[in-house]
Motif scaffolding. Structure first.
Motif, PDB file in Angstrom:
ATOM      1  N   THR A  64     -16.541 -42.404 -59.951  1.00 17.37           N
ATOM      2  CA  THR A  64     -17.201 -41.522 -60.923  1.00 17.37           C
ATOM      3  C   THR A  64     -18.066 -42.320 -61.892  1.00 17.37           C
ATOM      4  N   LEU A  65     -17.537 -43.437 -62.366  1.00 18.72           N
ATOM      5  CA  LEU A  65     -18.324 -44.285 -63.273  1.00 18.72           C
ATOM      6  C   LEU A  65     -19.617 -44.752 -62.603  1.00 18.72           C
ATOM      7  N   LEU A  66     -19.496 -45.205 -61.357  1.00 16.93           N
ATOM      8  CA  LEU A  66     -20.664 -45.758 -60.672  1.00 16.93           C
ATOM      9  C   LEU A  66     -21.664 -44.668 -60.291  1.00 16.93           C
ATOM     10  N   GLU A  67     -21.173 -43.447 -60.079  1.00 14.10           N
ATOM     11  CA  GLU A  67     -22.104 -42.336 -59.871  1.00 14.10           C
ATOM     12  C   GLU A  67     -22.933 -42.097 -61.126  1.00 14.10           C
ATOM     13  N   ARG A  68     -22.302 -42.252 -62.282  1.00 16.26           N
ATOM     14  CA  ARG A  68     -22.992 -41.998 -63.551  1.00 16.26           C
ATOM     15  C   ARG A  68     -23.946 -43.133 -63.929  1.00 16.26           C
ATOM     16  N   THR A  69     -23.616 -44.355 -63.531  1.00 17.15           N
ATOM     17  CA  THR A  69     -24.481 -45.481 -63.897  1.00 17.15           C
ATOM     18  C   THR A  69     -25.553 -45.754 -62.856  1.00 17.15           C
ATOM     19  N   GLY A  70     -25.351 -45.279 -61.634  1.00 20.88           N
ATOM     20  CA  GLY A  70     -26.196 -45.697 -60.537  1.00 20.88           C
ATOM     21  C   GLY A  70     -25.695 -47.019 -59.993  1.00 20.88           C
ATOM     22  N   PRO A  71     -26.167 -47.424 -58.817  1.00 21.56           N
ATOM     23  CA  PRO A  71     -25.687 -48.668 -58.193  1.00 21.56           C
ATOM     24  C   PRO A  71     -25.901 -49.865 -59.112  1.00 21.56           C
ATOM     25  N   ARG A  72     -24.855 -50.604 -59.337  1.00 25.13           N
ATOM     26  CA  ARG A  72     -24.908 -51.807 -60.182  1.00 25.13           C
ATOM     27  C   ARG A  72     -24.026 -52.895 -59.573  1.00 25.13           C
ATOM     28  N   PRO A  73     -24.386 -54.152 -59.755  1.00 31.26           N
ATOM     29  CA  PRO A  73     -23.453 -55.221 -59.388  1.00 31.26           C
ATOM     30  C   PRO A  73     -22.268 -55.228 -60.347  1.00 31.26           C
ATOM     31  N   LEU A  74     -21.099 -55.543 -59.819  1.00 34.33           N
ATOM     32  CA  LEU A  74     -19.887 -55.559 -60.621  1.00 34.33           C
ATOM     33  C   LEU A  74     -19.524 -56.999 -60.963  1.00 34.33           C
ATOM     34  N   ALA A  75     -19.585 -57.325 -62.245  1.00 32.99           N
ATOM     35  CA  ALA A  75     -19.235 -58.675 -62.692  1.00 32.99           C
ATOM     36  C   ALA A  75     -17.732 -58.856 -62.815  1.00 32.99           C
ATOM     37  N   ALA A  76     -17.004 -57.789 -63.095  1.00 33.75           N
ATOM     38  CA  ALA A  76     -15.541 -57.850 -63.186  1.00 33.75           C
ATOM     39  C   ALA A  76     -14.991 -56.438 -63.146  1.00 33.75           C
ATOM     40  N   VAL A  77     -13.835 -56.291 -62.519  1.00 33.14           N
ATOM     41  CA  VAL A  77     -13.091 -55.033 -62.532  1.00 33.14           C
ATOM     42  C   VAL A  77     -11.654 -55.368 -62.910  1.00 33.14           C
ATOM     43  N   ASN A  78     -11.191 -54.801 -64.010  1.00 31.72           N
ATOM     44  CA  ASN A  78      -9.843 -55.077 -64.501  1.00 31.72           C
ATOM     45  C   ASN A  78      -9.059 -53.778 -64.587  1.00 31.72           C
ATOM     46  N   LEU A  79      -7.909 -53.724 -63.915  1.00 34.96           N
ATOM     47  CA  LEU A  79      -7.109 -52.515 -63.809  1.00 34.96           C
ATOM     48  C   LEU A  79      -5.725 -52.773 -64.387  1.00 34.96           C
ATOM     49  N   TYR A  80      -5.324 -51.945 -65.370  1.00 40.59           N
ATOM     50  CA  TYR A  80      -4.038 -52.111 -66.043  1.00 40.59           C
ATOM     51  C   TYR A  80      -3.290 -50.787 -65.977  1.00 40.59           C
ATOM     52  N   LEU A  81      -2.179 -50.776 -65.229  1.00 42.77           N
ATOM     53  CA  LEU A  81      -1.508 -49.511 -64.949  1.00 42.77           C
ATOM     54  C   LEU A  81      -0.027 -49.555 -65.296  1.00 42.77           C
ATOM     55  N   SER A  82       0.428 -48.484 -65.927  1.00 40.23           N
ATOM     56  CA  SER A  82       1.855 -48.262 -66.092  1.00 40.23           C
ATOM     57  C   SER A  82       2.491 -48.119 -64.723  1.00 40.23           C
ATOM     58  N   GLY A  83       3.702 -48.648 -64.576  1.00 38.87           N
ATOM     59  CA  GLY A  83       4.398 -48.531 -63.303  1.00 38.87           C
ATOM     60  C   GLY A  83       4.200 -49.708 -62.380  1.00 38.87           C
ATOM     61  N   LEU A  84       3.307 -50.634 -62.731  1.00 42.29           N
ATOM     62  CA  LEU A  84       3.187 -51.876 -61.967  1.00 42.29           C
ATOM     63  C   LEU A  84       3.999 -52.923 -62.712  1.00 42.29           C
ATOM     64  N   ASP A  85       5.303 -52.892 -62.499  1.00 46.29           N
ATOM     65  CA  ASP A  85       6.220 -53.715 -63.280  1.00 46.29           C
ATOM     66  C   ASP A  85       6.755 -54.920 -62.514  1.00 46.29           C
ATOM     67  N   LEU A  86       6.830 -54.811 -61.199  1.00 46.63           N
ATOM     68  CA  LEU A  86       7.399 -55.870 -60.377  1.00 46.63           C
ATOM     69  C   LEU A  86       6.303 -56.533 -59.547  1.00 46.63           C
ATOM     70  N   PRO A  87       6.470 -57.812 -59.182  1.00 47.09           N
ATOM     71  CA  PRO A  87       5.473 -58.479 -58.334  1.00 47.09           C
ATOM     72  C   PRO A  87       5.191 -57.711 -57.051  1.00 47.09           C
ATOM     73  N   ALA A  88       6.216 -57.115 -56.459  1.00 48.24           N
ATOM     74  CA  ALA A  88       6.013 -56.357 -55.222  1.00 48.24           C
ATOM     75  C   ALA A  88       5.123 -55.147 -55.447  1.00 48.24           C
ATOM     76  N   GLU A  89       5.229 -54.516 -56.632  1.00 50.92           N
ATOM     77  CA  GLU A  89       4.392 -53.361 -56.941  1.00 50.92           C
ATOM     78  C   GLU A  89       2.938 -53.780 -57.145  1.00 50.92           C
ATOM     79  N   LEU A  90       2.733 -54.896 -57.814  1.00 45.14           N
ATOM     80  CA  LEU A  90       1.374 -55.406 -57.975  1.00 45.14           C
ATOM     81  C   LEU A  90       0.753 -55.726 -56.618  1.00 45.14           C
ATOM     82  N   GLU A  91       1.541 -56.354 -55.758  1.00 48.54           N
ATOM     83  CA  GLU A  91       1.045 -56.710 -54.428  1.00 48.54           C
ATOM     84  C   GLU A  91       0.723 -55.455 -53.614  1.00 48.54           C
TER      85      GLU A  91
END
Length: 340
Positions: A64-91
């Motif tokens: 949705t973000l990229l639809e609103r901005t139009g095609p752009r190169p991505l310099a970084a994408v950082n995702l922080y989510l509740s429920g990713l508590d264990l290494p296995a969940e992150l993996e």
């Protein structure tokens, strides 16, 4: 939320996502800190909706973000989510997004976003108390203390769901005579739109009311406490003690008890700004970690996620300042506290 006008077409973007127990925010920024698009959806916690659905929701927000901005190169994408508590969940989450253009994203627990929203100091602790409760601590030498945050099976208690569960427990015992009287006996069913505690019990038992709905009772606990109900007051104090215990324990494990370390507090229960809750936390911190200082996060954690994304892309400090100015006015979610 729509795109912000005045963007530079074709300029690289950073994308940040913060997902909690009730909502997920996403933002796209240029490397000078300009916010160019925002989006919001419901919870992305894998504990609530499953790992594949969480990854799909996050990817949909980024799309949705990229639809609103139009095609752009991505310099970084950082995702922080509740429920990713264990290494296995992150993996597992990283595996779920492996086929996407943001397969190389930084993926971490949402506590990192809360921590960065509250402070940029290298030694710090953050406690979130919203739907659930969790804590993280970091040191300048790279040491990190974290917790599984899987509820009672991992030693956790607190947050809106646990407060609601305990409120119903006391209400049920007040009604059937096993416990003493409490305002919660009337306030709990009223808050859920039902006529009696028995109706609440049956609605939960037969699946007409999801157990997650118990988190809606947290404001009721605080309201009854403000009215002087002894049971509700005890629950508020128990919640404060748990928050302080997590923070003090984390400081001790990091050998930071004697240093002036910020203890960042956030989440919907904290955001209600209940005077008794915050006052008790402050008192207990002063007793157990007198050098620490309590910092309340008033901005939504997407601020911290955005700052981390910019920093991981190597943006200038001026860009970080610009993003903070643009995003820090976005309020964090709160549990309403009547009369607060």
């Amino acid at each position: 939320m729509g795109a912000v006008s005045g963007r530079s077409e074709g300029a690289p973007l950073v994308v940040a996502v913060d997902g909690g127990g009730s909502k997920t925010d996403a933002v796209a920024l240029e490397l000078d800190g300009t916010v160019v698009a925002e989006a919001r959806a419901g919870t992305s916690s894998p504990h609530a909706i499953g790992m594949d659905a969480a990854a799909e929701l996050v990817s949909g927000l980024i799309g949705t973000l990229l639809e609103r901005t139009g095609p752009r190169p991505l310099a970084a994408v950082n995702l922080y989510l509740s429920g990713l508590d264990l290494p296995a969940e992150l993996e597992e989450f990283r595996a779920e997004i492996a086929h996407t253009p943001w397969a190389g994203a930084t993926v971490e627990n949402d506590l990192f976003a809360l921590l960065r929203a509250g402070t940029g100091e290298p030694d710090a602790v953050a406690v979130v108390c919203g739907t659930g409760i969790n804590c993280i601590g970091v040191r300048s030498d790279g040491r990190v203390v974290r917790y599984p945050s899987l509820g009672t099976i991992s030693g956790d208690w607190g947050g809106g769901w646990h407060l609601g569960e305990r409120a119903l427990w006391y209400a049920a015992r007040a009604v059937d005579g096993r416990g003493g009287p409490t305002e919660l006996a009337d306030a709990v069913p009223a808050a859920l739109g039902l006529g009696s505690v028995q109706e609440v019990i049956e609605a939960l038992h037969f699946g007409r009311l999801p157990s997650s709905g118990l988190a809606r009772l947290a404001p009721t606990v605080f309201a009854c406490a403000r009215d002087g109900d002894a049971v509700a007051l005890g629950l508020v104090d128990e919640q404060a003690e748990e928050i302080a215990t997590m923070a003090i324990t984390t400081l001790r494990r990091l050998d930071l008890l004697d240093r002036p370390v910020p203890v960042v507090l956030g989440g919907g229960v904290i955001g209600g700004r209940d005077e008794r809750l915050l006052g008790t936390i402050e008192r207990l911190l002063a007793e157990g970690a007198p050098a620490a200082r309590m910092e309340l996060v008033t901005a939504a954690p997407i601020l911290g996620a955005a700052l981390l994304a910019l920093e991981s892309a190597g943006a200038d400090p001026s860009a970080v300042d610009a993003a903070r100015s643009a995003l820090e006015g976005r309020p964090a979610a709160v549990v309403p506290v009547p009369g607060a």
